[in-house]
Write an enzyme that holds these catalytic residues in place. Sequence first.
Site, mmCIF file in Angstrom:
data_model
loop_
_atom_site.group_PDB
_atom_site.id
_atom_site.type_symbol
_atom_site.label_atom_id
_atom_site.label_comp_id
_atom_site.label_asym_id
_atom_site.label_seq_id
_atom_site.Cartn_x
_atom_site.Cartn_y
_atom_site.Cartn_z
ATOM 1 N N HIS A 232 0.654 -1.266 0.046
ATOM 2 C CA HIS A 232 0.130 -0.029 -0.202
ATOM 3 C C HIS A 232 0.829 1.323 0.014
ATOM 4 C CE1 HIS A 232 -3.221 -2.827 2.286
ATOM 5 N NE2 HIS A 232 -3.032 -3.088 0.658
ATOM 6 N N CYS B 63 -8.175 1.839 -19.804
ATOM 7 C CA CYS B 63 -7.668 2.678 -18.577
ATOM 8 C C CYS B 63 -6.455 1.619 -17.890
ATOM 9 C CB CYS B 63 -8.602 2.907 -17.673
ATOM 10 S SG CYS B 63 -9.675 1.457 -17.136
HETATM 11 C C1 PEP Z 1 -6.739 -3.150 -15.262
HETATM 12 O O1 PEP Z 1 -7.084 -4.214 -14.968
HETATM 13 O O2 PEP Z 1 -6.366 -2.912 -16.374
HETATM 14 C C2 PEP Z 1 -7.505 -1.966 -14.753
HETATM 15 C C3 PEP Z 1 -7.145 -0.710 -15.022
HETATM 16 O O3 PEP Z 1 -7.714 -2.345 -13.452
HETATM 17 P P1 PEP Z 1 -6.567 -2.385 -12.179
HETATM 18 O O4 PEP Z 1 -5.285 -2.530 -12.783
HETATM 19 O O5 PEP Z 1 -6.715 -1.899 -10.940
HETATM 20 O O6 PEP Z 1 -6.917 -4.040 -11.934
#
Ligand code: PEP
Length: 755
Positions: free
Chosen positions: A367, A680
């Site tokens: 974290h 994303c």
């Molecule tokens: C992903 O899986 O690409 C994503 C944006 O979510 P996280 O990295 O939080 O799993």
Amino acid sequence: MRDLSAGPRVLLRRLRELMAEPLEPQERLDQIVRQIASNMVAEVCSVYVLRSDGVLELYATEGLNKDSVHLAQLKMGQGLVGTIAASAQPLNLSDAQAHPAFTYLPETGEEIYHSFLGVPILRTGRALGVLVVQNKASRTYRDDEIEALETTAMVLAEMVATGELKKLTKPGLELDLSRPVSIEGNGYNDGIGLGYVVLHEPRIVVTNLLNDDSELELKRLAEALGSLRISIDDMLSRREVSMEGEHRAVLEAYRMFAHDRGWVRKLEEAIRNGLTAEAAVERVQSETKARMLRMTDPYLRERMHDFDDLANRLLRQLTGYGANMTGSGFPTDAIIVARAMGAAELLDYPRENVRGLALEEGAVTSHVVIVARAMGIPVVGQASGLVALAENRDAIIIDGDDAKVHLRPLADLQRAYEEKVRFRARRQEQYRALRGIEPLTKDGQRIRMQMNAGLLVDLPQLNESGAEGIGLFRTELQFMIASTLPRAEEQEAFYRSVLKQAGGRPVTFRTLDIGGDKVVPYFRAAEEENPALGWRAIRLSLDRPGLLRTQLRALLKAAAGRELRVMLPMVTEVSELRAARELLQKEVQRQSKLGEQLPKTLKFGAMLEVPALLWQLEELMSEVDFVSVGSNDLFQFAMAVDRGNARVSDRFDVLGRPFLRILRDIARAGERHQTSVTLCGEMASKPLSAMALIGVGFRALSMSAAAVGPVKAMLLALDAGKLCAEMTEALDDVKSTVPMREILKDFAVSNGVPV
Ligand code: PEP
Ligand code: MG
């Protein structure tokens, strides 16, 4: 019966007087060795000090040839003195010459002395030098004499550490304490930080070494141990310490150590020999640490760390020394150095002054690392041995790009890094200049550029970077850094302040994505063999509707009167979306029944990160307002490579044909359905892969704040139409063996696109 501790006590009293006298350092050292020799009825007493080149130099002697002072020298590990320094252990020999490591130094004239007792001069477990007594007669030194010499060595350690001996060094042959050290670790966040060490748990400097009254000190020690034990029991009985688990195990170990008779006996013995309670703790701690540094068994090392932490707590009890040095003494360019630390603790430091974080432990997903990344500071973890080597205010460079920490760097290295930092700053300046420029490709394609966030510390980056909004707000981070489940009101206040700081810009809140590698300490589920494929994200939310409804309610209230965008993570089947939407509808109805103001508009979206959704694209697109591709997870599941396992995570390329074809299918489906599609994952944060995404049809990306500048610089120079045509051809060419990454790099170079 002879009082064995009388000798050392008299000696320590005499040394204390000597330390207080206004003497030149050489004179003080000379008198110290004379006192020790006479008190211990030894013909010789010598001090060797470790230099930065790994050589132990004779700094003072009583009994050996005085002309050899500052000339006689032994390498670390060489001779008896070098062996003591290297092992950080005393040597007690009745016939020194018979020892296999004995090295004859003719200039000293020591051949006539048979018995030899040497102890390391230790500070936080590091040998800074060696203190030796010798006698002509063959004899074995008693335990109490070894003890006395070790205690005396502490006084010398203090002299070295306070810098007094620096005056006696020759140019280029500084003391080891100021030796430059480079440590290789793991880079957890890019960037370079130059500054000064701030030890997260500052070493408590014990200045009052020698006691006037042993009984009084024993009483102080007993009292401090008493309150230490109570405070540990107290922590153990607190509710937030769950009944099992790591945290409890550590505290249980602390309790066991705090009652350890062997440890307490050693402390008491050191006090009886004339030390104050705090000096006794420091001394025993230093010996433990010296042992710890040589240990290879990770389990035992960990246990020794517990002992070390406990000794620190005890020192704080005894000295009343505060936990950290925030406030007026805090350097304006601080690099926080810690073995490990909690995320909330990092947030306690004045943010504008923190230039980097170096940890002896840590992992990409810990974290504190997540928070440091949100703060945009470089992070290097797994920098082993760093804490013991660093002193508060030492100059330090942390290089997150190359995963290195340079402690007390030489001037050349310092200059090279300063140049690097200036270069980066100039580039940052250029990116900043792009902030107000509309993100249009050369051929006029409008690309929506948003950023990812998850903590309040991220939000100032919205203005800094010029992002158009937050395309992914990872709500689980608030849960991950809290010690207890955030209450409904806390969640609401948090979301409200996120929206306030975003101004009118859109924020897409992703509902809790916990489970898998996202561990929430107070929410313990059963052990899973495959946590990434386990009970996580929306699966967990639908099974615990109370948790999801609380969050949705908090979001609805926080977004009253404005747009609310909600997105669900790890959707596998469209039916999950419908179930979640029902819960959302229930909350909307509840709010309106209560007469509460509702959001002006409500947008409902899904993350596309489980491959099964690829064969439900039609249903998916008609079910939601928007889709966001989580390329981190989608890649992990599509290619069957664990994203957290360095051995396989780079085995296949995100820019390889299979994954780019998947992404192209998604972008095309979005176009067919007129559904907004964005991406994303980390892919959007690198100019080359962001370029590829535009090439397969993406027109909206959400990336790390630091990437907005470089990605914008890339797209402003890009002819998207030309790239699309070339990529279509290359992706459809089933005969080609040229890697797509090469094709993309060539395109960038020949078209002048900065990637
Ligand atoms: C992903 O899986 O690409 C994503 C944006 O979510 P996280 O990295 O939080 O799993
Ligand atoms: Mg994901």
